[in-house]
Every structure is written in C-alpha cells, then in structure tokens.
Design a protein around this motif. Structure first.
Motif: not given
Lengths: 333, 749, 178
Positions: A7-9, B634-635, B637-638, C16, C19-20, C23, C30-31
C-alpha cells in the motif's frame, strides 16, 4: 481471489518488489572461485600422485591461471561492495558463523600457495610455452617477471621454505581448495531466507561444478592425449555426480515446505525453466557428456566443444542460481 | 484544452529566478533534510514552534521541529489539541514536503501575448503583479460594478481575501467545500436540529457504542481525531455499521457491512426508520420531549419495510433489520455520522435529513455517545474605523430564489453567472481564486471553460503550479502554512480551543503570505482604512490579549483551552429550545414545507448504467488530500498514482488482467487523458468501479504527479443539482473501459 | 530486557503515517523506507470478502539470520534485542539483505546497509518509537517483553497473534494481533 499488495509504495531499489542485490559480479565471482578451486586441487593432487612431469599442464601451467582469476574475482567483489572504502573491515574480524567471513579469510590464505605454486614452476612454464608456442608474446612477460623475481630479496628464501615442505603444503592446499570450492555453495546455502539456496546439497554441488569446469579447462589447454583422456573420464564422472546432486536438490525442495516447493517451481514451469534445463543441464552437462563418450568410443570431437560447453554451462549455472535464489522467498511481500 | 482567449500556459522553462534550486528531485529534498546529520537526532537538539496544519482542513495543531541550521526536521501533533491529540496524519507528518517541494511557484507571473501571438507567463515583481490586479479590478468596478467579481477560496487564505472583498464592496465568495462537498449535510441537519454540522463533526464517537457510516470511508478519508475516535470506539468494543457499495477500510472492521447498490441509500434509511418506529425501538421519551412531526413520519414510512428496501438496495432484509436492532440497542450512545463529502445524486439534502432523523429517533442528539453540541471561543475582530460598503447585490440575489436553503455562496452558481449568456446585471467578469484548483474540483468542465473565457481577470493564488494556474492572468505564489501567520483556528469542539499559527521558517523563493497579499492589494485599491495594522502578528497579539492570553504565551503553548459555560449535552431536566421554526427537533420539516420542498425524505430512483458501463465510484486515500498533495515528495512516495478497482468477474468479461493499463470513457463519450492500471479486487461490486480522486495531473511542472493516474473530474459530466441547497451531485456518471490507447481527438473532449 | 512490537491488524487503516514519521524522524532518504504497509484481501464479494492491513518493519529477530551472516560484525544486537548496523564497519556486501526473509534492509545511498532501529535513540530517552507515537489508530504497541505489565506483554496476553514466516526459524519480535 487473494490479494497481497504494497500500500505504501515500498519500492526499495534492488530489494522490493524484486530482490536483485547480488548480480553479475557475484555470479562471476562464484564461477571464478569454483574454477580456481578446481585448478588448485588438480595441480596439488596430481603432484602428490607423482605426475609432475607427465602432466605438466595440470601441475605446472594451469596453476598459473588460478591466482589470476582469484585476484580478478576479488577485485570485482570489492568494486561491487556498496561501501567499498571500508572493505578492510573484513580483515579486522573473524566471524565463524558467517560463511562470508571465513570465505574471505580462506580466499586470502589460499592466495599464498596459489601464487607460490606457479612461481615455483615459473621457469618450467616458460620452457613449456616456448616449446609449444614460440610466437606467444605472453612468454616474454613471464620471462621479465622471472628475472624480476630473482632480484627480489625475500622471495628466494620464501621459495626455499616452500620447496622444502612441498608435500605438506600440497596436502594443506588440497584441503583449502576443497573448502574454497564448497564455500561458494555454502555461502548461498547459509541464507535460510532464500528457499532455493537453503539446501545442504548446494555446497557439494558447487564444488563438483567448480572442479568440473577446471577439468574442462585443463583438458582444453592440454596437448597431451593421455592427459586429455583422463580428464574426459574425470569429467564424465563429475557430470554424473552433478546430475545426481541436481536431482537430489529438487527432490529436497519438492518435499520441503511451501516456500521450498515454490522455489522449485521456478525451474519446473517458472521463469527459469528453459534456461536451466536446456542451457545448464542440456547444453552444459548432457551434451558434453555425450560428446565425451563419443570421443572415448573413437569418434574425433574437437576438444574445444565439450570443454567450452562445460565452462559456459558452469557460468550460466552460477547466474541462474544467483538470480533464481533472489527470486525465491517466503512470499511475505 | 484550447480556448480562444485563454490558452492553457504550462508554467515551464522559467527564467533565472525560477531555477533557485537545481539538482534532482531526491537531491534537493534529501540535501535539505539531511543537511544536519545522517543519523537520527534526539529531540533535545531541536527547537520547536507552534502551527496548525493546512494540508487538509482538519487543521490539527502541531509543533514544527527544526535543527540547529534551521531546517525543518519533523512535524509532530500538539498533545493538548482536540484535533491532533499528539499525532498528525500521514499528510501532516509529510507536510514539510510542501515546503521543500522544488516545483513550488516561485515568483508572481503575468500572462502576456508575444509577438508571435502565443501567450506566455512573464515573471514580475510583486509590486507590478499587485498593481496589475488592482488596475483590472478597478476597471471591472468602473465598467460593470464592484459586485461583478467572484472570490473562490478554501482554507486559511479565505479569511484574508473575504475581508478584502468585503472592503472592496463584494460579497460573492464561495468555497467548493460547500456545494461540491459538505453542503447537503449542513442543510439536512440544520433543517432537523436547527444547527449545522461543521468540522470536526460533533459525533461523540469515542463514547459511542454504535457508529453508523453511510458511504463514509473513514480511514481512507483520514481525518486525524476522527480516526482516533473510531479507534477508541473499536477499543471499547463498539458496533460499527457501514453502508457502502465497496468493502472500504472501515467496512472491513464493521460489525455489519451493508453492500448497497449505489444511489439507493434513502430507501435503506427509510426502512431503518420503519423498523425503529414500528418495532418500537426508538427513544419514546426523547421524541415526546424534543421532537415535532412524529406522527407524520410514522405515516410516511408505513410501507417502507425492510423487504421493500431489499429489492431496491440489494441488501438482505434480515441484515437491514439486524442493523436497526444493533443501533437501537446501543442508543442513545449510537450515532449516524453526518459524513463529509455528501454531494452524490442531487437528493443529498434529503438523504442527510433522513440520517439526522434517525439520529433523533435514536435519541442521539445532545446525548453522550451520540452527537454533542460543540462550543467555541470566539476571537474578536480587530477594530477598524471604516465601514464596509454595501454591495448593490450579492450571491444571495442569484442563488436563493432557486436554492432556498443555500447557506453560503455556491461555486457552480457563480460559475454559471460568469457565462456570457447570463443576464448582464448579475454577470461575473472577474475571478479571484485562492487555495483551490477548479480543474480537479469542478464537474461539468465545458461550462467552466466557457465561463473562464468570459472573464476580464482571473487571479490564482496558490503554493504549487496546479492546473488552475495555467488559466490565470496573474499567478501569485503563496507561502505555505509553515512560512506564515494566519488567523487562529477556533471552531466548535467538545472543549473550546484556539490554535495559533506562526511561521517556522522564512518564506522560500519569492512567496508571500495571504494576509500580506490581501493587504498590499487593499492598499493599491485605496482601502487603507481597512488595514490600520502593519502585519498579522500585530492583529493576533491584540486578539489574544482580548481573551486573556498573549502572543508570547501562544508561541509557547500553541493551543489554548478556554472554559465554556455551555454544556455540550442536553441537560436532563432542562427545556432546550432548538433553533427551528417549532423550537423542536423537526422530524417533519416545516421549513422545507414552507419553501415547497418535501418535508419528509422520499426515495427517488436514480439512473442505472447501460450495458457495458459501470458506476463511477470515487473516494480518498489516507496519504493524499484531494488533488493538492500528489507532488509532495514524501506523499508521492507512498502513492504516486491511482488505479481502477474492477471486480474479477467483470474483468473476466473484458479480458482485463490485473495490472493492465486501461482508459475510461464515460456515458457522454469523454475519455480519460491518461491510463491507469486495473486492480482486480473483490472489494468492489461487479456493477461498479472505484478510484481515488486527485490524480491525472496534466501540468508538467508538477514533476512527480504529471501524467500519473486518471482524473475523475473530467469524467463527471452529468451533474445533478440538489434543489434545496444547490449542491452538485457527482455520483451518477458511468464509465466503460478502453483497453487500447484512444485516438487523440477522442481524448481531447 | 527484550523489546518487541505488536501491531493490531484489526485497527490499522493503512494510512502509512508510520512510514512518513519514520522517514522524518530518522532521515531516511526518499526512495527508501524502513517500514511499510501491506494490504491482504481474501474472499469474494459480498459474502466472504475480508481485508486487513499490516505495518511491517525489521522484526529484530531473536534468532537473527542477518547478524549471523555479517562478515565484519557491523550488524550486531544491542541491549534489548535491537538489531543495529555500525555504519563504518559495514562494507555493504549485501549478505544481510539476502539473509533477511522480510526484506527489511536496504542499501543507504551513502553505501552502508540500513534498517529500522526501533528508534533506539528515542528509547534511550524513555520515549516510544516514532511510528508507535504517530499512529492515529494507536494500533502499534511497543514495550519490554520481559516486563509482564508492559503494553506489548499485555497485548500478547489478551489477544490472538501470529508472526510472519515462522518456518524461517528467525523468531521475529513483531507480533500481529488478529
């Protein structure tokens, strides 16, 4: 219908969704490691059997190739490291539970006899090459090297120790070369996260493959029919053993857990099926075996063909194992 | 899309000023973010300033953490804030991407025509840009009248420009948030309880024993404390009932999921009312005391049995009954959440009325676990000597005869008033847009483009080069919320709070805050008297001092809680007067009856798709806010693109495999510009497809977002207008699949 | 001291945020990501279809295949069972990436191998990990398994749970509540 999706790439380069951290360089390195191990093994083995003069290619000349390809392999490895500037950390630590660690150390230790052995025979090698191929430019380089070495202070003393303890060193070196050959397989089999690799048969399989490629190379380079014939027979035996190990490998995978069965499917209908069965088993093992049998039965087959096929098959085998192993996983995503 | 007067200008290849940060996408953001350390820093080495987030409209108060070099390191929710409760959603956490986005608008731009007849944008200084706007606005005032402009806004910039326009003498402002989004629930709940809903919705979910969601995909529609309260409800073992054609995230956690056929919600709601009334599950005491019109409602729903509804909604009648019993068992701690984006089929106010009425039948309004009555702390307006001029006419004159219950200006009506065919006495000749991009928001684009063509002036204020900026005469780069002051947030909630925003960092490039833009423009328009203050900080300090605080204190705490004397629940022995005609909760709406609307909700059948077409269902994803965040590093990326959800049975008929690229074509022949990948999933009905809204960007300057995914807005050509408040119902469009790239002419509809 | 994390799949909405937040907290370039969300759907519409999300990261396994295979010892286990990588001892050989059944590791652009560290810099100051603190549904639970009263111990006691790929023999310390 079942779906498992990110989902979160999570698109980590070379890790997800396809693991490709190890590639061409590692496959080449494994090939060179196996080949060098085989060359060193044959050199020391036939020396101990007293065939030093009757099989000059095996004991003397081909042994020169081993350190060269080991150094190339090592250079490739260091180049492939993502943090290569710290590669010396490898030699500050000995970690017995890490096959990479004792592989790195084994490789370093075996470099010593691998270099000293052809050095000892350098003049014999030069003589052999001049006899066989007077126009070879390579001989000139060896002569220059030989002269240089004679002038170095420490080396004659080292060579003297080497000469005086040849038999012991040969036994040790055989042992080291077997470790080197088997290590290329054990390295992969230690990763229980990759179901394709996680089989105890991988070590012996890689050893056999390495020794087989070395036999093929020596057979190709040699111009002595008796030597060639012996290697033909050795190769036939090794091919039979390899086929047995491969079948054993698949039987093990198919009777394992879900992940192992799925790993086996990569070669039984999956993306690697054709490459494996046609190129590696067919072209790299079965056809050379048939050609060798024909040769031994009296038909004249140019020696280069089966030798080249075995070498190529061995190389492709390493590639397929490296990429296939990374394609096998526990499917967690 | 080419128009005659107004070419879409891609903001590309700007001059030297535009290329302030060279380097790759990852390079610039990574460099800035990693300037400090490549290992994690502990909080003790960071400083923090307060703000409230502007990535969406929940407005969570947050702390901006900066390292020693002054780079923004992370954003963390304010512990004390009711909206944030110490956390930020993924968009809030990724808000620093807005600041560091190298694709941001950098300098004011004015549309010029070159010698070759092509139009392009010229970078100018602020002085010239504002002067240009002022001149044009004065021109419109002279030629037509100051009332002949429209202001379209969303978010914090709204207050600054509404004030400016009011000082100018114009009250034609509107937010898409009303007519394209939440308007129906305001009208529906207001007609029932005499009070609108607002944001956050006053559903007392953290204390509920049963929460009902009608198409409300919380979790994908990720609003901070909304999700936190639902999570608390799950912890408290509350029942969740979800009515949704799709297995949404919250449907997957529901006690009862009612997989309803799209467009038939009112039938279900009427059936629920029937069960609650005829099985005597409703709160008799509460209805007797507080409600008006019960007998009329009882008669109205006499025939709306679960069996009747089952035939229309395709939901098992037993399930309809069971869910009604579940909510009744939990009452009064049971609530139907009013929803947010509720402009669906054109009868949306009536659907919201039905939802409000069920809340009343459950006795939920004003009760713990049902709906609370929010309190707020008002901040006084800064005193000015001048008086606002009276406009000769306003949006009301062109709206309220037809849409009698429209509470604020309607974007679609103002757009229609901008058409050249509209009566000249009320025709709009200038647009000022701040904080919204029509290209991703307004359905029925043909009308919109025609209206745009007719404008003497279009000003767009934005932080990013959104598609809307390509149609403007003047583009003004606004600073992000991290770089500016704004008026404080102080909406209704369980406790009265005021959240303070101050800039954490200096504005990047040549961007300016909205208050500054408004003030400068105000000065150029001769409205000095309305701007006696030098900067907004001065105003905020004055405001805080009026309520017992100060700028210094707010800088330290970010959020201040105020005591309120009002109770948020109905007190048991109190006679409460509702703000309706009858002073009671109106199950039968006297207001609607007066105005000629149905006083009780009726079910109307909506169109079904033709063979080969499917309901176009759209929604949100938790990592994006509408169409505004797709370029945030950032977003993106998701989630960097959307895909089309298709049921495997449907896909099989079409020969579409998982991951195939497909284009969508709607019932009027409009084809999507880009393709998207098909996702075969059992989470969607065979007669519908689903996609997330906000993708399919066309502006090349949005380097991470351009060309990715399908934009649903161009496919929404059939709009059903709600007769009560004028909202644009967007969910009655149908699409079919194109498995091959369509020819260019088709794509350019 | 044995740190572990539990993740309640019944509450996760797959937003998510974890996730952020990771980060921004840990300067993850990023990546790349140290944690990620997986969606699992099964069944058919409408009677049996079900769906849930999982938030995954390095499992800080008790029987770490990655630490075992590291030739320099750069991958090591610190107090509490947290698996970490010493940047200037790492040669970037990638063996640990091959060894991880969960694909939790990645090659940092600066050359060393990186992954979730259970925010040990925050734990050292008595805080929770960044992902646990930011999660809007509070579905991530962290704590010391050796303490029976810690949030994670209580969560495992009161709920059914499972781990990923137990047949790999790694004894992962990220538990999924169901």
């Amino acid at each position: 219908m079942e779906e498992i999706i990110n989902v979160s790439g999570k698109m980590i380069p070379h890790v997800s969704p396809h693991l490709e951290i190890w590639g061409t360089v590692i496959a080449l390195y494994l090939f060179f490691g196996g080949l060098a191990a085989g060359l060193i093994f044959f050199a020391n083995f036939f020396y101990l059997k007293g065939k030093e003069d009757s099989m000059p290619m095996t004991v003397k000349v081909a042994s020169m190739i081993a350190p060269i390809i080991i150094i190339i392999g090592l250079m490739l490895l260091v180049y492939d490291l993502h943090h290569w500037m710290y590669f010396w950390q490898l030699f500050l630590h000995v970690r017995m539970e890490s096959p990479m660690s004792w592989g790195a150390w084994t490789l370093s230790i075996i470099m010593i006899p691998a270099i000293l052995w052809p050095l000892h025979y350098l003049e014999d090698i030069i003589e052999y090459l001049q006899e066989r191929n007077p126009k070879c430019k390579f001989t000139g380089l060896l002569i220059w090297a030989n002269n240089l070495i004679k002038k170095l202070p420490v080396l004659p003393w080292v060579m003297k120790i080497f000469r005086n303890n040849r038999r012991v060193i040969a036994y040790l070196t055989i042992y080291l070369s077997i470790i080197l050959g088997v290590y290329t397989g054990i390295l992969l089999s230690a990763f229980n996260a990759r179901p394709l690799w996680n089989s105890a048969i991988l070590g012996p399989l890689f050893l056999t493959s390495g020794v087989s490629t070395a036999a093929a190379l020596i057979m190709w380079l040699s111009n002595d029919p008796a030597e060639r014939k012996m290697y033909s027979k050795i190769d036939l035996l090794l091919i039979a053993v390899e086929l047995f190990f491969i079948i054993h490998l698949f039987m093990g995978m198919l009777s394992g857990g879900v992940a192992q069965v799925e790993a086996a499917q990569l070669f039984l209908g999956g993306p690697f099926t054709a490459t494996f069965w046609v190129l590696i088993v067919g072209m790299g093992l079965v056809i050379p075996a048939i050609l060798e049998i024909l040769e031994l039965s009296g038909y004249h087959i140019p020696i280069g063909i089966p030798a080249f096929l075995i070498l190529l098959g061995g190389l492709i085998f390493r590639f397929v194992m490296v990429y296939g192993g990374q394609a096998s996983s526990f499917n967690i995503l | 899309m080419k128009t005659t007067r107004r070419q879409f200008i891609k903001i590309a290849g700007m001059g030297t000023a535009g290329v302030a940060i060279a380097g790759s996408v990852f390079g610039s953001v990574q460099k800035a973010a990693e300037k400090s350390l490549s290992t994690s820093t502990s909080d003790s080495e960071l400083t923090r300033t307060p703000t409230y987030c502007e990535v969406c409209f929940w407005k969570c108060a947050a702390w901006v953490y900066k390292d020693k070099e002054g780079n923004i390191k992370k954003l963390i929710g304010n512990e004390e804030d009711q909206h944030a409760r110490g956390k930020l959603c993924p968009r809030g956490t990724g808000g620093l991407g807005m600041y560091y986005d190298e694709n941001r608008l950098k300098k004011p731009l004015i549309r010029r025509t070159g010698a070759d007849g092509n139009q392009f944008y010229e970078e100018v200084e602020w002085n010239e840009a504002i002067g240009f706007i002022a001149k044009k606005m004065k021109g419109i005032k002279k030629d037509y009248g100051k009332e002949h402009m429209a202001l379209f806004v969303h978010g914090a910039p709204a207050k600054h420009f509404e004030y400016l326009f009011k000082a100018f003498g114009n009250e034609n402002h509107s937010e898409p948030a009303y007519a394209q989004c939440a308007g129906p629930r305001e009208a529906g709940f207001f007609a029932t309880f005499g009070s609108g809903v607002g944001s956050p919705e006053p559903a007392d979910m953290q204390n509920s024993k049963c929460i009902i969601f009608i198409g409300n995909h919380v979790g994908e529609n990720m609003h901070n404390s909304f999700v936190q309260e639902v999570s608390t409800a799950i912890d408290n073992k509350a029942d969740i009932i979800v009515v949704d054609p799709r297995l949404s995230t919250v449907a997957a956690k529901a006690t009862h999921w009612l997989p309803i056929k799209p467009g038939t919600d009112i039938a279900l709601l009427l059936a629920w009312m029937h069960v609650l009334i005829y099985d005597e599950l409703y709160d008799k005491e509460y209805i007797d005391k507080y409600a008006y019109g019960f007998e009329e409602l009882k008669a109205h729903v006499a025939n709306y049995t679960p069996e009747w509804a089952a035939g229309i909604t395709t939901i098992d009648p037993e399930l309809i009954k069971k869910s009604a019993y579940t909510m009744a068992a939990a009452a009064p701690a049971a609530v139907i959440h009013p929803g947010r984006h509720t402009t669906w089929y054109g009868d949306d106010t009536q659907r919201e009325r039905a939802m409000a009425m069920i809340n009343a039948l459950l006795g939920a309004y004003g009760r713990r676990g049902g709906m609370y009555m929010g309190v707020k702390q008002k901040l006084p307006k800064y005193p000015i000597e001048a008086e606002f001029p009276e406009p000769h006419w306003s949006w009301k004159d062109i709206t309220k005869q037809k849409y009698k219950n429209a509470a604020v200006g309607l974007t679609n009506v103002l757009i229609e008033a901008s058409l050249p065919s509209f009566p000249k006495e009320h025709q709009i000749k200038g647009w000022f847009i701040a904080g919204t991009s029509f290209i991703n928001t307004i359905p029925d684009r043909k009308k919109m483009f025609e209206a745009m063509d007719n404008q003497d002036l279009i000003v767009v204020v934005d932080t990013m080069p959104m598609e809307m900026t390509g149609y403007a005469d003047v583009v003004l780069p606004e600073s992000t919320y991290l770089e500016r002051h704004d008026y404080s947030r102080g909406g209704k909630n369980r406790i009265a709070q005021v959240a303070f925003r101050m800039p954490a960092v200096e504005p990047m490039y040549d961007s300016k805050p909205a208050w500054w833009i408004a003030r400068e423009l105000g000065h150029k328009l001769g409205l000095h008297a309305f701007y006696p203050w030098k900067n907004l900080e001065q105003v905020l300090d004055w405001q805080f001092k009026q309520v017992g605080s100060s700028l210094e204190e707010m800088k330290k705490i970010g959020v201040k809680t105020f005591d309120s004397n009002e109770s948020i629940y109905l007190l048991p022995n109190e006679d409460f007067e509702f703000n309706t005609n009858t002073g009671k909760i109106e199950l039968y709406s006297t207001d609607f009856a007066e105005k000629g609307y149905d006083p009780l909700p009726k079910f109307t059948r909506h169109e079904s798709p033709d063979a080969g077409f499917y309901h176009l269902v759209y929604g949100r994803a938790p990592m994006h806010t509408f169409g505004r965040t797709q370029n945030n590093p950032y977003l993106s990326e998701l989630m960097d693109t959307n895909n089309v959800w298709i049921n495997p049975r449907t896909a099989k008929l079409w020969g579409i495999d998982n991951g195939d690229d497909i284009w969508l074509q709607n019932q009027d022949g409009v084809v999507s510009e880009f393709s998207a990948k098909a996702r075969l999933t059992e989470r969607i009905r065979p007669d519908s497809v689903y996609m997330v809204h906000g993708f399919g960007h066309t502006n090349k300057k949005l380097s991470r977002a351009v060309g990715k995914g399908i934009n649903d807005i161009p496919l929404i050509t059939r709009v059903k207008i709600d007769p009560i408040m004028g909202g644009t119902g967007m969910r009655n469009n149908f699409v079919t699949f194109l498995t091959e790239k369509p020819k260019k002419e088709e794509a350019e509809s | 001291m044995r740190y572990a994390m539990a993740m309640d799949t019944r509450k996760c909405v797959g937003c998510s945020d974890c996730v952020v937040a990771c980060q921004t907290e840990n300067n993850v370039p990023l990546g790349f990501c140290r944690d990620w969300i997986v969606e699992a759907v099964k069944g058919t519409y409408p009677e049996t279809v079900q769906m849930h999300f999982k938030s995954e990261r390095c499992m800080h396994c008790e029987n770490t295949p990655c630490v075992r295979t590291c030739p320099t010892g750069a991958s090591h286990v610190i107090e509490g069972g947290i698996v970490k990588v010493t940047h200037n001892e790492c040669i970037g050989c990638g063996a640990c990436i091959e060894a991880c059944p969960y694909d939790a590791r990645y090659v940092h652009p600066e050359g060393y191998i990186d992954k979730c560290t259970f925010c040990d810099h925050r734990i050292a100051q008595g805080m929770n990990t960044a992902c646990v603190d930011v999660c809007p549904t509070s579905c991530l639970i962290f704590g010391d398994l050796d303490d029976p009263k810690s949030p994670v111990s209580m969560a495992l006691k009161e709920n059914d749970w499972y781990v990923l790929a137990p047949e790999a023999g790694t004894k992962p310390q990220l538990y999924f509540l169901k």
